[in-house]
Scaffold this active site. Structure first.
Site, PDB file in Angstrom:
ATOM      1  N   LYS A  55       0.625  -1.450   0.066  1.00 54.85           N
ATOM      2  CA  LYS A  55       0.324   0.058   0.399  1.00 54.85           C
ATOM      3  C   LYS A  55       0.826   1.581   0.367  1.00 54.85           C
ATOM      4  O   LYS A  55       0.576   2.252  -0.305  1.00 54.85           O
ATOM      5  CB  LYS A  55      -1.309   0.120   0.953  1.00 54.85           C
ATOM      6  CG  LYS A  55      -1.497  -1.508   0.978  1.00 54.85           C
ATOM      7  CD  LYS A  55      -2.803  -1.378   0.263  1.00 54.85           C
ATOM      8  CE  LYS A  55      -3.408  -3.309  -0.128  1.00 54.85           C
ATOM      9  NZ  LYS A  55      -4.299  -3.085  -1.317  1.00 54.85           N
ATOM     10  N   LYS A  93      -2.147   2.971   8.659  1.00 54.21           N
ATOM     11  CA  LYS A  93      -2.195   1.854   8.617  1.00 54.21           C
ATOM     12  C   LYS A  93      -1.757   0.600   7.952  1.00 54.21           C
ATOM     13  O   LYS A  93      -0.484   0.868   7.863  1.00 54.21           O
ATOM     14  CB  LYS A  93      -2.749   2.245   6.750  1.00 54.21           C
ATOM     15  CG  LYS A  93      -4.285   3.105   6.667  1.00 54.21           C
ATOM     16  CD  LYS A  93      -4.551   3.416   5.286  1.00 54.21           C
ATOM     17  CE  LYS A  93      -5.662   4.552   5.669  1.00 54.21           C
ATOM     18  NZ  LYS A  93      -6.253   4.639   4.367  1.00 54.21           N
ATOM     19  N   LYS A 136      -3.944  11.446   7.705  1.00 58.04           N
ATOM     20  CA  LYS A 136      -4.461  12.580   7.934  1.00 58.04           C
ATOM     21  C   LYS A 136      -6.032  11.628   7.914  1.00 58.04           C
ATOM     22  O   LYS A 136      -6.415  10.687   6.620  1.00 58.04           O
ATOM     23  CB  LYS A 136      -5.082  13.351   7.071  1.00 58.04           C
ATOM     24  CG  LYS A 136      -5.751  14.343   7.299  1.00 58.04           C
ATOM     25  CD  LYS A 136      -5.566  15.284   9.371  1.00 58.04           C
ATOM     26  CE  LYS A 136      -6.725  16.230   9.598  1.00 58.04           C
ATOM     27  NZ  LYS A 136      -6.140  16.624  10.981  1.00 58.04           N
ATOM     28  N   LYS A 180     -19.014  -4.419   0.582  1.00 62.26           N
ATOM     29  CA  LYS A 180     -19.733  -3.399   0.436  1.00 62.26           C
ATOM     30  C   LYS A 180     -20.941  -4.621   0.630  1.00 62.26           C
ATOM     31  O   LYS A 180     -21.099  -5.673   0.208  1.00 62.26           O
ATOM     32  CB  LYS A 180     -19.095  -2.967  -1.016  1.00 62.26           C
ATOM     33  CG  LYS A 180     -18.153  -2.573  -1.245  1.00 62.26           C
ATOM     34  CD  LYS A 180     -17.509  -2.036  -2.588  1.00 62.26           C
ATOM     35  CE  LYS A 180     -16.264  -1.989  -2.228  1.00 62.26           C
ATOM     36  NZ  LYS A 180     -15.637  -2.078  -3.831  1.00 62.26           N
ATOM     37  N   GLU A 192      -9.212   3.556  -6.423  1.00 65.61           N
ATOM     38  CA  GLU A 192     -10.251   3.477  -5.197  1.00 65.61           C
ATOM     39  C   GLU A 192      -9.546   4.864  -4.547  1.00 65.61           C
ATOM     40  O   GLU A 192      -8.500   4.791  -4.403  1.00 65.61           O
ATOM     41  CB  GLU A 192      -9.666   1.774  -4.072  1.00 65.61           C
ATOM     42  CG  GLU A 192     -10.412   1.468  -4.153  1.00 65.61           C
ATOM     43  CD  GLU A 192     -10.494   0.927  -2.979  1.00 65.61           C
ATOM     44  OE1 GLU A 192     -11.194  -0.451  -2.852  1.00 65.61           O
ATOM     45  OE2 GLU A 192     -10.015   0.530  -1.990  1.00 65.61           O
ATOM     46  N   ASN A 208      -6.907  -1.603  -6.816  1.00 65.63           N
ATOM     47  CA  ASN A 208      -6.452  -3.187  -7.059  1.00 65.63           C
ATOM     48  C   ASN A 208      -6.908  -3.485  -8.599  1.00 65.63           C
ATOM     49  O   ASN A 208      -7.169  -2.986  -9.279  1.00 65.63           O
ATOM     50  CB  ASN A 208      -8.605  -3.351  -6.652  1.00 65.63           C
ATOM     51  CG  ASN A 208      -9.137  -2.851  -5.102  1.00 65.63           C
ATOM     52  OD1 ASN A 208      -8.336  -3.316  -4.750  1.00 65.63           O
ATOM     53  ND2 ASN A 208     -10.024  -2.348  -5.507  1.00 65.63           N
ATOM     54  N   ARG A 252      -7.458  -6.475  -9.704  1.00 66.98           N
ATOM     55  CA  ARG A 252      -8.923  -7.512 -10.457  1.00 66.98           C
ATOM     56  C   ARG A 252     -10.073  -6.527 -11.189  1.00 66.98           C
ATOM     57  O   ARG A 252     -10.481  -6.499 -10.412  1.00 66.98           O
ATOM     58  CB  ARG A 252      -8.849  -8.127  -8.916  1.00 66.98           C
ATOM     59  CG  ARG A 252      -9.641  -7.830  -8.221  1.00 66.98           C
ATOM     60  CD  ARG A 252      -9.821  -8.381  -6.932  1.00 66.98           C
ATOM     61  NE  ARG A 252     -11.347  -7.425  -6.451  1.00 66.98           N
ATOM     62  CZ  ARG A 252     -10.577  -6.920  -5.058  1.00 66.98           C
ATOM     63  NH1 ARG A 252      -9.372  -6.726  -5.146  1.00 66.98           N
ATOM     64  NH2 ARG A 252     -11.707  -6.018  -4.248  1.00 66.98           N
TER      65      ARG A 252
HETATM   66  C1  MV4 Z   1      -8.917   5.751   5.114  1.00 66.98           C
HETATM   67  C2  MV4 Z   1     -10.918   6.434   5.848  1.00 66.98           C
HETATM   68  C3  MV4 Z   1     -10.132   6.975   6.300  1.00 66.98           C
HETATM   69  N1  MV4 Z   1      -9.153   8.576   5.861  1.00 66.98           N
HETATM   70  N2  MV4 Z   1      -8.692   6.477   5.116  1.00 66.98           N
HETATM   71  C4  MV4 Z   1     -11.168   1.141   4.974  1.00 66.98           C
HETATM   72  C5  MV4 Z   1     -10.834   0.173   3.935  1.00 66.98           C
HETATM   73  C6  MV4 Z   1      -9.228   0.641   3.683  1.00 66.98           C
HETATM   74  N3  MV4 Z   1      -9.188   0.020   1.671  1.00 66.98           N
HETATM   75  C7  MV4 Z   1      -9.668   2.247   3.589  1.00 66.98           C
HETATM   76  N4  MV4 Z   1     -10.689   2.817   3.981  1.00 66.98           N
HETATM   77  C8  MV4 Z   1     -10.171   4.046   4.976  1.00 66.98           C
HETATM   78  N5  MV4 Z   1      -9.466   4.669   4.979  1.00 66.98           N
HETATM   79  C9  MV4 Z   1      -8.082   7.503   5.723  1.00 66.98           C
HETATM   80  N6  MV4 Z   1      -7.305   8.409   5.345  1.00 66.98           N
HETATM   81  C10 MV4 Z   1     -11.326   5.414   6.031  1.00 66.98           C
HETATM   82  C11 MV4 Z   1     -11.239   3.620   5.713  1.00 66.98           C
HETATM   83  C12 MV4 Z   1     -12.704   3.187   5.750  1.00 66.98           C
HETATM   84  C13 MV4 Z   1     -13.426   2.815   4.526  1.00 66.98           C
HETATM   85  C14 MV4 Z   1     -13.356   2.853   3.518  1.00 66.98           C
HETATM   86  C15 MV4 Z   1     -13.943   2.846   2.551  1.00 66.98           C
HETATM   87  C16 MV4 Z   1     -15.250   1.990   2.590  1.00 66.98           C
HETATM   88  C17 MV4 Z   1     -15.484   1.726   3.807  1.00 66.98           C
HETATM   89  C18 MV4 Z   1     -15.185   2.777   4.809  1.00 66.98           C
HETATM   90  C19 MV4 Z   1     -14.735   2.041   6.271  1.00 66.98           C
HETATM   91  C20 MV4 Z   1     -14.318   2.479   7.081  1.00 66.98           C
HETATM   92  C21 MV4 Z   1     -13.532   3.219   6.902  1.00 66.98           C
END
Ligand code: MV4
Length: 449
Positions: free
Chosen positions: A116, A158, A201, A237, A275, A289, A291
């Protein structure tokens, strides 16, 4: 040319790939575990090979068994679907070593996006807007404190090896930082065998908007618009739509062009999804992604392209047959995921399906591999179908979704169909005014009803 495709997957996506192959005149090989002997993909494929016992680790993830199935059947290409081996760079490499075409991007691009931090750095270098954060990995607690202080709270820790929300920790203040940082590292170690983390952030109430791309590995790439996938529960989702209710054509063209240019410069081959989190009118890259995704049909409905056929074409070395100006976005599409789950608790509900009545009519598409009498095995994902509706406008699409859900009968197991009937009554859903937290908050507020 690709003449015979082995489909290294099961369920609705195996059928989806099979249908694309059949239209192209390409022979198909299904593989299956012993739990899937009666599965629809096995019945419909030209040939099938049993590759192991029920656990995916011993069947759908069993690389030697899949290679043996290619060898036995003479398949010259493998389509991995989604999940399982679809983002396994080593698998793509092994196939290449055996002169079998992997229908997907290069091992190099899969590996790049699987890390990532590398993915984010690459995106930033290619001009894609990213979430403000640490410049790469954060190795010590002291660095974590300093970076968070400079950036300002709240921050999110993360996992470099993460994705799908695992190994993620929010710190809302300096008091929460040490624990968030150390927990994120130890959870990442446990989940991925890698404790490297980075800091961003934290965006409070974004939407999740993803851009579909298609590249030919020869320097050409186009975007196919976006999907709004904000309605999710525990990073799964639930409902996806295209276009996003919140974007206009100008915003779509702007982010789409940035992404398509970046993907072209990467020399990326195949379909991919970039994304973003979207908040206050701005896009922030989070991941790519490499795929085909579960929700690809909504993009197909509004563009008229067959994404699986395009994957096969570019994997066989053909240049893109479309330029960006050939792509027209028309109408609106919504996909809802039909899972064999309790619609209140989301507890899995495997077992025998008694009857299935699939909705039809104008603007209705069902991608599913179940049938009356089918026994849903307990070993795999609970997705048993996708209902995709299309309409000229979002309003028409919602009307059609309500009608189609009313026609859909699946008896014998619990499904998420009633959840969607309830969701359609909500003003926030009708108005398209939801973010990534909306569904979980709604479920919490409507628990025992
Ligand atoms: C974030 C975020 C808020 N701020 N990054 C969750 C899974 C991963 N793919 C990235 N995610 C998130 N990253 C920052 N800087 C909130 C999420 C997140 C989220 C993102 C997409 C779809 C659903 C989510 C549910 C909770 C948190």
């Amino acid at each position: 040319m690709i003449e015979k495709v082995l489909i290294a997957n099961r369920g609705e996506i195996a059928l989806r790939v099979l249908r694309a192959c059949r239209e192209l005149g390409i022979a198909t090989v299904a593989v299956h575990s012993t739990a899937d002997e009666t599965a629809m993909h096995v019945r419909l494929a030209d040939e099938s090979v049993c590759i192991g016992p029920p656990p995916a680790s011993e069947s759908y993830l069993n690389i030697p068994a899949i290679l043996a199935a290619c060898e036995i059947t003479g398949a010259d290409a493998v389509h991995p679907g989604y999940g399982f081996l679809s983002e396994n760079a080593r698998f793509a490499e092994i196939l290449e070593e055996h002169e079998i075409t992997f229908i997907g991007p290069s091992a190099e691009h899969i590996r790049m996006m699987g890390d990532k931090i590398v993915a984010k750095q690459t995106a930033a270098e290619l001009g894609i807007p990213v979430v403000p954060g640490s410049d790469g990995a954060v190795e010590t607690l002291e660095d974590a404190r300093r970076i968070a202080e400079e950036m300002g709270y709240p921050v999110l820790i993360k996992a470099t090896a993460g994705g799908g929300g695992r190994g993620m920790k929010v710190a809302r203040s300096a008091e929460e930082l040490d624990n968030a940082y150390l927990t994120a590292r130890s959870e990442s170690q446990a989940a991925f065998g890698n404790d490297e983390v980075y800091i961003e952030k934290y965006l409070d109430r974004p939407r999740h908007i993803e851009v579909q791309v298609l590249g030919d590995g020869q320097g050409n790439a186009i975007h196919l618009g976006e999907r709004d996938c904000s309605l999710q529960r525990r990073h799964q989702k639930v409902w996806e739509e295209a276009p996003s209710p919140t974007l206009n054509a100008e915003q779509r063209a702007e982010i789409g062009e940035i992404v398509a240019n970046a993907v072209a410069r990467l020399g990326y081959s195949g379909v991919g999804t970039v994304e973003f989190l979207y908040e206050d009118g701005k896009f922030y890259f989070i991941e790519m992604n490499t795929r085909l995704q579960v929700e690809h049909p909504v993009t197909e409905q509004i563009t008229g392209l067959d994404l699986v056929q395009e994957q096969i074409r570019v994997a066989s070395g053909a240049p893109l047959q479309y330029r960006q100006e050939d792509i027209r976005f028309a109408g609106h599409a919504i996909e809802v995921r039909i899972n064999a789950e309790d619609p209140q608790t989301f507890a899995p509900s495997p077992g025998k399906v008694d009857t299935v009545h699939t909705p039809g009519g104008l603007g209705v598409r069902v991608d599913s591999a179940i049938y009356g009498g089918y026994v849903i095995p307990p070993y795999y994902d609970s997705l048993i179908g996708k209902l995709i509706v299309y309409g000229k406008t979002r309003t028409e699409c919602l009307m059609r979704l309500r009608r189609a859900l009313g026609e859909y009968v699946i008896s014998g197991v619990k499904t998420t169909i009633p959840l969607f009937e309830r969701l359609l009554k909500e003003p926030a859903i009708q108005d398209g005014l939801y973010d990534i937290h909306w569904l979980e908050e709604w479920l919490e507020a409507n628990r025992e009803e």
